[in-house]
Design an enzyme around this catalytic site. Structure first.
Site, PDB file in Angstrom:
ATOM      1  N   CYS A   2       0.831  -1.203   0.000  1.00  0.00           N
ATOM      2  CA  CYS A   2       0.000   0.000   0.000  1.00  0.00           C
ATOM      3  C   CYS A   2       0.871   1.261   0.000  1.00  0.00           C
ATOM      4  O   CYS A   2       1.976   1.254   0.526  1.00  0.00           O
ATOM      5  CB  CYS A   2      -0.870   0.026   1.240  1.00  0.00           C
ATOM      6  N   ARG A  29       4.868   0.910  -6.036  1.00  0.00           N
ATOM      7  CA  ARG A  29       4.783   0.050  -4.852  1.00  0.00           C
ATOM      8  C   ARG A  29       3.822  -1.117  -5.071  1.00  0.00           C
ATOM      9  O   ARG A  29       3.833  -2.077  -4.322  1.00  0.00           O
ATOM     10  CB  ARG A  29       4.326   0.878  -3.644  1.00  0.00           C
ATOM     11  N   TRP A  77      -2.945  -2.509  -1.692  1.00  0.00           N
ATOM     12  CA  TRP A  77      -2.493  -3.828  -2.155  1.00  0.00           C
ATOM     13  C   TRP A  77      -3.155  -4.803  -1.197  1.00  0.00           C
ATOM     14  O   TRP A  77      -2.785  -4.886  -0.019  1.00  0.00           O
ATOM     15  CB  TRP A  77      -0.966  -3.892  -2.067  1.00  0.00           C
ATOM     16  N   ASN A 103      -1.203   1.618   5.901  1.00  0.00           N
ATOM     17  CA  ASN A 103      -0.364   0.590   5.277  1.00  0.00           C
ATOM     18  C   ASN A 103       0.152  -0.304   6.396  1.00  0.00           C
ATOM     19  O   ASN A 103       0.633   0.185   7.402  1.00  0.00           O
ATOM     20  CB  ASN A 103       0.800   1.280   4.549  1.00  0.00           C
ATOM     21  N   GLY A 104       0.014  -1.623   6.213  1.00  0.00           N
ATOM     22  CA  GLY A 104       0.455  -2.555   7.252  1.00  0.00           C
ATOM     23  C   GLY A 104      -0.645  -3.557   7.539  1.00  0.00           C
ATOM     24  O   GLY A 104      -1.588  -3.687   6.756  1.00  0.00           O
ATOM     25  N   GLU A 476      18.953 -14.681 -10.605  1.00  0.00           N
ATOM     26  CA  GLU A 476      18.426 -13.327 -10.760  1.00  0.00           C
ATOM     27  C   GLU A 476      17.821 -13.143 -12.163  1.00  0.00           C
ATOM     28  O   GLU A 476      16.766 -12.527 -12.324  1.00  0.00           O
ATOM     29  CB  GLU A 476      19.545 -12.307 -10.480  1.00  0.00           C
ATOM     30  N   GLU A 483       9.042 -12.322 -13.049  1.00  0.00           N
ATOM     31  CA  GLU A 483       8.364 -11.160 -12.474  1.00  0.00           C
ATOM     32  C   GLU A 483       7.663 -10.307 -13.513  1.00  0.00           C
ATOM     33  O   GLU A 483       6.552  -9.845 -13.285  1.00  0.00           O
ATOM     34  CB  GLU A 483       9.391 -10.237 -11.801  1.00  0.00           C
ATOM     35  N   HIS A 499      19.373 -34.017 -12.632  1.00  0.00           N
ATOM     36  CA  HIS A 499      18.702 -34.805 -11.592  1.00  0.00           C
ATOM     37  C   HIS A 499      17.194 -34.543 -11.586  1.00  0.00           C
ATOM     38  O   HIS A 499      16.586 -34.459 -10.525  1.00  0.00           O
ATOM     39  CB  HIS A 499      19.301 -34.483 -10.216  1.00  0.00           C
ATOM     40  N   LYS A 599       6.728  -3.091  -4.644  1.00  0.00           N
ATOM     41  CA  LYS A 599       8.148  -2.736  -4.573  1.00  0.00           C
ATOM     42  C   LYS A 599       8.725  -3.048  -3.197  1.00  0.00           C
ATOM     43  O   LYS A 599       9.763  -3.684  -3.089  1.00  0.00           O
ATOM     44  CB  LYS A 599       8.330  -1.258  -4.913  1.00  0.00           C
TER      45      LYS A 599
HETATM   46  O1  M6R Z   1      13.730  -3.971  -0.591  1.00  0.00           O
HETATM   47  P1  M6R Z   1      14.302  -5.353  -0.565  1.00  0.00           P
HETATM   48  O2  M6R Z   1      15.597  -5.463  -1.257  1.00  0.00           O
HETATM   49  O3  M6R Z   1      14.392  -5.917   0.833  1.00  0.00           O
HETATM   50  O4  M6R Z   1      13.267  -6.237  -1.352  1.00  0.00           O
HETATM   51  C1  M6R Z   1      13.391  -7.628  -1.436  1.00  0.00           C
HETATM   52  C2  M6R Z   1      12.480  -8.226  -2.474  1.00  0.00           C
HETATM   53  O5  M6R Z   1      11.148  -7.981  -2.166  1.00  0.00           O
HETATM   54  C3  M6R Z   1      12.781  -7.682  -3.874  1.00  0.00           C
HETATM   55  O6  M6R Z   1      14.108  -7.886  -4.240  1.00  0.00           O
HETATM   56  C4  M6R Z   1      11.852  -8.353  -4.912  1.00  0.00           C
HETATM   57  O7  M6R Z   1      12.185  -9.692  -5.054  1.00  0.00           O
HETATM   58  C5  M6R Z   1      11.949  -7.607  -6.235  1.00  0.00           C
HETATM   59  N1  M6R Z   1      10.667  -7.581  -6.857  1.00  0.00           N
HETATM   60  C6  M6R Z   1      12.925  -8.207  -7.163  1.00  0.00           C
HETATM   61  O8  M6R Z   1      12.887  -7.696  -8.439  1.00  0.00           O
END
Ligand code: M6R
Length: 604
Positions: A2, A29, A77, A103-104, A476, A483, A499, A599
């Site tokens: 949020c 976000r 969210w 938010n939370g 990555e 994503e 495997h 985010k």
């Molecule tokens: O803000 P942070 O680095 O702690 O966030 C961690 C993950 O939520 C973040 O890396 C997420 O996986 C991204 N969407 C990756 O692209």
């Protein structure tokens, strides 16, 4: 997660357009619905909200026409309750006198709600947040001020919150509170802003107050009143001038933030290395004195941490990377005061990471934070913080912060190794100038990535294989593809692929290989040959002179020579980021706003 955007005009201007702009600035976000509430010119709460994107809602609900000098806005969210207009924030009390955006997660909302229902309160939504305005309404019945009623409510709430509140009772103020979820205040001569994140108001001010856990209070035209639930000595919070500029948080001519941020990597890596070199004091000592060292992170930051583990191991330094949400179960019972935890988080606000770090801290462990955001929650838990120089990252998919995290961890281990007599001058010097080669990798590979997207966009699956230092890069790369392009992409240690995973490989199944010319090279080739002989479509990222790999591959992306070492992720990941980006574009997806993702993930 949020997003909160609230504004109080000090000069009597309508705030709704600015609130809408703040919500737009926070779109990265992640959200599914949004709403705005203002105290209108008749001192009534005017509330508009709905499901969908801000632009659509702004048109349909005419947010900009809402009149009032004080208001709050929210992008939701969903966590508790479906994505509906009713569940969208802000939420109001029975009398429509109090509006709250939050938010939370309020963990004890069911018991509070049941008690308030017995007292006659009517609830209109399935959200946890709705208990807040009702609780304050109830507390106000004792003739206490809004601030006292808010404080009493906060003492009762369990969980995490950043919240803003407006009320007809005290129409010249926006009340706020923060516990675990982020909330910042921006100040200039015209307005006061409250938001989940600094980029929300960066176009109007860089003067910022970063609220801390337990802070609550209000802003009015001439006052920013801050108190803390746990620390009675807090009578105010100082402001800081943030270095980020408005331009840094804009697209700068690129179609998407993600593409801009991929292209910013030469600069973000360069800046990070310089910044880290100035913050290294005390870090080596912490590494030195630790019994066990854990690298703790989520998502992309975890893959950077895994790289850290491999890079540290190259120099004989034992560490272990752990996914934050597994930390307690996996190693919680072993943590003690002699351990060191390196928490890696772009936002510094990821709930899973913060929870694990708080636990480690309670056990007496020492903590280093590596983050991109000054003043973020992680920096307040840590004994020592290292702020990277990546600048604001708006795209939901992390790109430039991954390479900055890798650069930071590399800098740490090279410094440690040098102090232990290792000959690392060559790599340290290369780290200082690697940005120039990142630039070259961008130039050489972008068009190719675009071309490959013409093939990839029709595929539903892909493997990403790597070995040693190449493995976190493959992981990555696969995460980016999942994503933003919504292609099922799985990363495997190349040797592990036989495997089980190889069972899926038939004609034209895409297999990405991160091929380093190091001790893993031949074993990596064996895995790719195995895939190829079953019909796999091989896409490799390899050194420019690596003829054998190029012969084996259907498609290849080239990296300058002499990077088959701990600097590899800074370059090898770039083509993989570009491939994911262009595949998403070809699939007509918005890479900046992937579905279901946020985010900063501020809930567990
Ligand atoms: O803000 P942070 O680095 O702690 O966030 C961690 C993950 O939520 C973040 O890396 C997420 O996986 C991204 N969407 C990756 O692209």
């Amino acid at each position: 997660m949020c997003g909160i955007g609230a504004c109080l005009s000090r000069i009597g201007e309508n705030v709704a357009p600015k609130i809408v702009k703040m919500l737009k600035n926070l779109e990265y976000r992640g959200y599914d619905s949004a709403g705005v509430a203002v105290l209108d010119l008749d001192n009534k709460i005017s509330l508009r909200k709905g499901v969908g994107k801000i632009d659509k809602l702004a048109k349909e609900l005419k947010f900009d026409e809402m009149k009032g000098f004080i208001g709050i806005g929210h992008t939701r969210w969903a966590t508790h309750g479906a994505v509906t207009k009713f569940n969208a924030h802000p939420h109001v009390d029975c009398l429509n006198e109090i509006a709250v955006a939050h938010n939370g997660i309020i963990e004890n909302y069911i018991e509070i709600r049941e008690r308030l229902e017995r007292l006659g309160h009517k609830f209109l939504t399935q959200t946890d947040t709705e208990v807040i305005p009702h609780l304050i309404e109830e507390n106000l019945k004792n003739n206490s001020s809004v601030l006292e009623s808010l404080k009493k409510a906060l003492i009762e709430l369990k969980g995490a919150y950043a919240l803003v509140l407006i009320t007809r009772r005290e129409p010249d103020k926006i009340f706020f509170a923060r516990f675990f979820s982020p909330l910042v205040i921006g100040i200039n001569d015209r307005d006061i802003y409250l938001a989940s994140d600094i980029p929300a108001f960066l176009e109007w001010t860089r003067k910022v107050i970063i609220l801390q856990d337990g802070d609550y209070g209000f802003v009015s035209r001439d006052n920013i009143y801050v108190r803390n639930l746990f620390d009675p000595s807090v009578k105010s919070r100082n402001w800081v001038l943030v270095e980020w500029t408005k331009e840094m948080a804009e697209k700068g001519g690129y179609q998407h933030y993600m593409l801009k941020e991929i292209h910013e990597q030469p600069e973000s890596i360069r800046r990070t290395v310089i910044m880290v070199s100035k913050q290294i004091n005390g870090v080596i000592e912490l590494l030195e004195n630790a019994k066990d060292v854990y690298l703790l992170a989520a998502g992309t930051s975890y893959y950077a941490s895994l790289h850290g583990q491999y890079a540290f191991a190259k120099y004989g330094f034992k560490s272990r990377a752990i996914v934050s949400s597994e930390f307690l179960e996996e190693v919680g019972s072993f943590i003690d005061k002699d351990d060191l935890i390196i928490g890696v988080s772009q936002s510094g606000e990821t709930a899973d990471t913060l929870k694990a770090l708080r636990y480690a801290r309670e056990k007496g462990a020492r903590i280093i934070a590596i983050t991109n955001v000054v003043g973020s929650a992680i920096t307040r838990i840590a004994d020592k913080s290292i702020i990277m120089g990546a600048g604001p990252e708006i795209g939901v998919a992390a790109t430039k912060t991954f390479t900055s995290q890798v650069a930071t961890l590399n800098y740490l281990i090279l410094t440690w190794a040098k102090e232990h007599g290792a000959d690392v001058d060559y790599l340290m010097n290369k780290l200082l100038v690697v940005h120039k080669d990142v630039e070259r990798v961008l130039e050489k590979n972008e068009k190719k990535a675009k071309n490959l997207s013409e093939i990839m966009y029709k595929r539903n699956n892909a493997y990403y294989l790597g070995r040693g230092i190449g493995l976190p890069i493959a992981m990555e790369g696969a995460l980016k593809m999942k994503e933003i392009a919504y292609i099922h992409a799985e990363a495997y240690p190349a040797g592990e692929s036989k495997h089980g995973p190889i069972a899926l490989v038939t004609h034209d199944f895409p297999v990405f290989g991160v091929v380093l010319k190091d001790e893993t090279y031949h074993r990596m080739h064996i895995a790719l040959e195995e895939m190829k002989s079953r019909g796999g479509f091989i896409v490799s990222v390899n050194e420019v002179n690596d003829q054998d790999t190029m012969r084996l591959s259907d498609y290849h992306f080239v990296i300058p020579e002499n990077y088959s070492n701990i600097l590899a992720p800074l370059l090898y990941v770039v083509p993989l980021q570009l491939i994911a980006y262009y595949t998403a574009i070809k699939r007509r997806l918005d890479p900046d706003r992937p579905r279901n993702l946020a985010k900063s993930v501020t809930v567990e």
